[in-house]
Design an enzyme around this catalytic site. Structure first.
Site, PDB file in Angstrom:
ATOM      1  N   ARG A   1      46.996  22.905  37.435  1.00  0.00           N
ATOM      2  CA  ARG A   1      46.808  23.909  36.366  1.00  0.00           C
ATOM      3  C   ARG A   1      45.571  24.755  36.646  1.00  0.00           C
ATOM      4  O   ARG A   1      44.785  25.057  35.740  1.00  0.00           O
ATOM      5  CB  ARG A   1      46.684  23.250  34.976  1.00  0.00           C
TER       6      ARG A   1
ATOM      7  N   SER B   1      51.377  21.525  26.152  1.00  0.00           N
ATOM      8  CA  SER B   1      50.346  20.489  26.274  1.00  0.00           C
ATOM      9  C   SER B   1      48.980  21.095  26.009  1.00  0.00           C
ATOM     10  O   SER B   1      48.589  22.060  26.665  1.00  0.00           O
ATOM     11  CB  SER B   1      50.367  19.890  27.682  1.00  0.00           C
TER      12      SER B   1
ATOM     13  N   GLU C   1      43.908  22.447  28.245  1.00  0.00           N
ATOM     14  CA  GLU C   1      44.729  23.249  29.153  1.00  0.00           C
ATOM     15  C   GLU C   1      44.931  24.641  28.559  1.00  0.00           C
ATOM     16  O   GLU C   1      45.109  25.631  29.259  1.00  0.00           O
ATOM     17  CB  GLU C   1      46.093  22.548  29.339  1.00  0.00           C
TER      18      GLU C   1
HETATM   19  C1  LIG Z   1      56.702  24.703  24.210  1.00  0.00           C
HETATM   20  C2  LIG Z   1      55.822  24.900  25.408  1.00  0.00           C
HETATM   21  C3  LIG Z   1      56.026  24.155  26.547  1.00  0.00           C
HETATM   22  C4  LIG Z   1      55.201  24.336  27.680  1.00  0.00           C
HETATM   23  N1  LIG Z   1      55.441  23.587  28.794  1.00  0.00           N
HETATM   24  C5  LIG Z   1      54.664  23.770  29.912  1.00  0.00           C
HETATM   25  C6  LIG Z   1      54.913  23.025  31.099  1.00  0.00           C
HETATM   26  O1  LIG Z   1      55.829  22.208  31.188  1.00  0.00           O
HETATM   27  N2  LIG Z   1      54.098  23.256  32.170  1.00  0.00           N
HETATM   28  C7  LIG Z   1      53.065  24.183  32.129  1.00  0.00           C
HETATM   29  O2  LIG Z   1      52.377  24.352  33.146  1.00  0.00           O
HETATM   30  N3  LIG Z   1      52.824  24.885  31.012  1.00  0.00           N
HETATM   31  C8  LIG Z   1      53.586  24.719  29.903  1.00  0.00           C
HETATM   32  N4  LIG Z   1      53.333  25.432  28.760  1.00  0.00           N
HETATM   33  C9  LIG Z   1      52.187  26.369  28.724  1.00  0.00           C
HETATM   34  C10 LIG Z   1      52.559  27.821  29.089  1.00  0.00           C
HETATM   35  O3  LIG Z   1      53.922  28.025  28.980  1.00  0.00           O
HETATM   36  C11 LIG Z   1      52.100  28.152  30.498  1.00  0.00           C
HETATM   37  O4  LIG Z   1      50.723  27.949  30.630  1.00  0.00           O
HETATM   38  C12 LIG Z   1      52.445  29.605  30.862  1.00  0.00           C
HETATM   39  O5  LIG Z   1      52.404  29.741  32.252  1.00  0.00           O
HETATM   40  C13 LIG Z   1      51.519  30.642  30.227  1.00  0.00           C
HETATM   41  O6  LIG Z   1      52.008  31.937  30.562  1.00  0.00           O
HETATM   42  P1  LIG Z   1      51.854  33.145  29.535  1.00  0.00           P
HETATM   43  O7  LIG Z   1      52.401  34.365  30.172  1.00  0.00           O
HETATM   44  O8  LIG Z   1      52.448  32.787  28.223  1.00  0.00           O
HETATM   45  O9  LIG Z   1      50.279  33.245  29.426  1.00  0.00           O
HETATM   46  P2  LIG Z   1      49.441  33.652  28.132  1.00  0.00           P
HETATM   47  O10 LIG Z   1      49.514  32.554  27.135  1.00  0.00           O
HETATM   48  O11 LIG Z   1      49.791  35.009  27.685  1.00  0.00           O
HETATM   49  O12 LIG Z   1      47.970  33.697  28.742  1.00  0.00           O
HETATM   50  C14 LIG Z   1      47.293  32.522  29.119  1.00  0.00           C
HETATM   51  C15 LIG Z   1      46.015  32.929  29.884  1.00  0.00           C
HETATM   52  O13 LIG Z   1      46.382  33.567  31.095  1.00  0.00           O
HETATM   53  C16 LIG Z   1      45.864  34.897  31.140  1.00  0.00           C
HETATM   54  N5  LIG Z   1      46.893  35.727  31.758  1.00  0.00           N
HETATM   55  C17 LIG Z   1      48.164  35.939  31.315  1.00  0.00           C
HETATM   56  N6  LIG Z   1      48.824  36.734  32.175  1.00  0.00           N
HETATM   57  C18 LIG Z   1      47.958  37.012  33.167  1.00  0.00           C
HETATM   58  C19 LIG Z   1      48.040  37.787  34.355  1.00  0.00           C
HETATM   59  N7  LIG Z   1      49.149  38.451  34.684  1.00  0.00           N
HETATM   60  N8  LIG Z   1      46.942  37.853  35.158  1.00  0.00           N
HETATM   61  C20 LIG Z   1      45.801  37.195  34.842  1.00  0.00           C
HETATM   62  N9  LIG Z   1      45.661  36.456  33.723  1.00  0.00           N
HETATM   63  C21 LIG Z   1      46.721  36.361  32.905  1.00  0.00           C
HETATM   64  C22 LIG Z   1      45.577  35.272  29.698  1.00  0.00           C
HETATM   65  O14 LIG Z   1      44.567  36.255  29.610  1.00  0.00           O
HETATM   66  C23 LIG Z   1      45.163  33.927  29.126  1.00  0.00           C
HETATM   67  O15 LIG Z   1      43.810  33.662  29.442  1.00  0.00           O
HETATM   68  C24 LIG Z   1      54.148  25.281  27.638  1.00  0.00           C
HETATM   69  C25 LIG Z   1      53.949  26.062  26.476  1.00  0.00           C
HETATM   70  C26 LIG Z   1      54.777  25.875  25.366  1.00  0.00           C
HETATM   71  C27 LIG Z   1      54.551  26.707  24.138  1.00  0.00           C
END
Ligand SMILES: Cc1cc2nc3c(=O)[nH]c(=O)nc-3n(C[C@H](O)[C@H](O)[C@H](O)COP(=O)(O)OP(=O)(O)OC[C@H]3O[C@@H](n4cnc5c(N)ncnc54)[C@H](O)[C@@H]3O)c2cc1C
Length: 321
Positions: A171, A222, A313
């Site tokens: 992560r 998580s 996380e």
């Molecule tokens: C129900 C559920 C289940 C999940 N299961 C998992 C799992 O199994 N494994 C796992 O790893 N994660 C899991 N997650 C967490 C999440 O889905 C991941 O961390 C996902 O990759 C976040 O992507 P996002 O586009 O939503 O990021 P965001 O939530 O929009 O952003 C998160 C961070 O990343 C930054 N960011 C976003 N996009 C960019 C970019 N293009 N460049 C630079 N920085 C950026 C943002 O500024 C912020 O700091 C889960 C979440 C939920 C709600």
């Protein structure tokens, strides 16, 4: 379609004082002073120029599935990454940072390309996934990255980084450590395979997630990372109870929270999920303050009862967890 003139500034649709809660899976958070969507690189560069001209901080919103936004909101320019083009040639998939990850998993299965099956069901964008090296069931997106294109928010130049330059870890990545680098796209190296077999693996991943109820609404997945545990007795207890070998001594944070007797602990509208102890959920009216206090209590009790330090996380915006 006529191409935009290279000298013409893109027109940005900027909104003022926009609540961020609807853009997050937690459904929590106050307003951004300004919000703008960036549909291509030029719009992203223009948005960053604007933030600089107004002397405002900026932040990037992907799918909002890993974000906890302060109740006071964000006092700057929030930029939604809406760049969502994808193309493939042979086993190489070029995808922009705003593309939805789960859609990509299904799309690559349809193309008969293997490598993303274990990521099915992880919400959010490709850019967010690369930044956090999202993963599940022993796989992570960094495993299949060939290169990442990142926009340096200071110079407004794009860099292309090879996988070995991205510092992917559990992560973790170079982009997480340096918020000035925005992931605008990535080239993934996938393996051609049998379409039906790949689709079956995707379905199996989704079924495993469903069985563990990992699609929980109003959470950020998580909340804590799985910590490395050096207490041999605790590791043995976990292995015996679960009938599994512990991977590099990383024990699931959910198991530890459970062992500390914290399942269903709540603060205001925030609660430890009774279905999955590492999910902190918004039961309907939670504030970011509730979640922060709940996380503090969980961390404190796990430390006190088990001697293990939990690290979040989830990414905070405008607050400290
Ligand atoms: C129900 C559920 C289940 C999940 N299961 C998992 C799992 O199994 N494994 C796992 O790893 N994660 C899991 N997650 C967490 C999440 O889905 C991941 O961390 C996902 O990759 C976040 O992507 P996002 O586009 O939503 O990021 P965001 O939530 O929009 O952003 C998160 C961070 O990343 C930054 N960011 C976003 N996009 C960019 C970019 N293009 N460049 C630079 N920085 C950026 C943002 O500024 C912020 O700091 C889960 C979440 C939920 C709600």
């Amino acid at each position: 379609m006529p191409k935009p003139h290279p000298d013409k500034k893109p027109h940005l649709d900027i909104q003022e004082n926009v609540p961020l809660a609807p853009f997050t899976s937690f459904r929590i958070g106050g307003p951004a002073r300004f919000l703008v969507g960036a549909r291509d690189l030029r719009e992203l560069q223009e948005a960053l120029r604007l933030a600089r001209a107004m002397n405002l901080p900026f932040c990037i919103l992907g799918g909002g599935s890993n974000l906890l936004v302060s109740d006071d909101g964000f006092p700057g320019l929030a930029i939604r990454l809406l760049m969502d083009r994808v193309t493939f040639s042979g086993g190489m998939v070029q995808v922009q940072g705003g593309f939805d990850l789960t859609t990509l998993v299904h799309r690559t299965a349809d193309w008969g390309l293997s490598g993303l099956e274990s990521l099915a069901g992880i919400p959010g964008t490709v850019g967010g996934a690369v930044r956090g090296n999202a993963g599940a069931y022993g796989g992570a997106i960094g495993d299949v990255v060939a290169t990442v294109s990142a926009l340096d928010s200071t110079t407004l130049q794009t860099l292309t980084l090879r996988r070995d330059q991205c510092d992917f870890g559990y992560r973790d990545s170079r982009f997480k450590r340096d918020p000035g680098l925005i992931v605008v796209g990535t080239l993934l190296a996938l393996l051609p395979g049998d379409q039906d077999e790949i689709r079956t693996k995707v379905a199996q991943t989704l079924a495993k997630r469903e069985a563990k109820q990992l699609s929980c609404d109003r959470s950020a997945g998580s909340f804590f990372m799985n910590p490395e545990v050096n207490d041999a007795a605790l590791v043995r207890r976990f292995e015996e109870e679960q009938g599994v070998r512990c991977r590099e001594c990383h024990i699931p944070a959910g198991w530890l929270i459970d062992q500390a007797g914290l399942r269903s602990l709540s603060v205001g509208g925030a609660a430890v999920s009774h279905r999955h102890a590492n999910y902190l959920v918004n039961t309907g009216s939670a504030t970011a303050g509730d979640v922060v206090e709940l996380a503090r209590l969980v961390r404190q009790e796990v430390r006190r009862k088990l001697g293990v330090e939990l690290k979040e996380e989830v990414s905070p915006l405008g607050l400290v967890i």
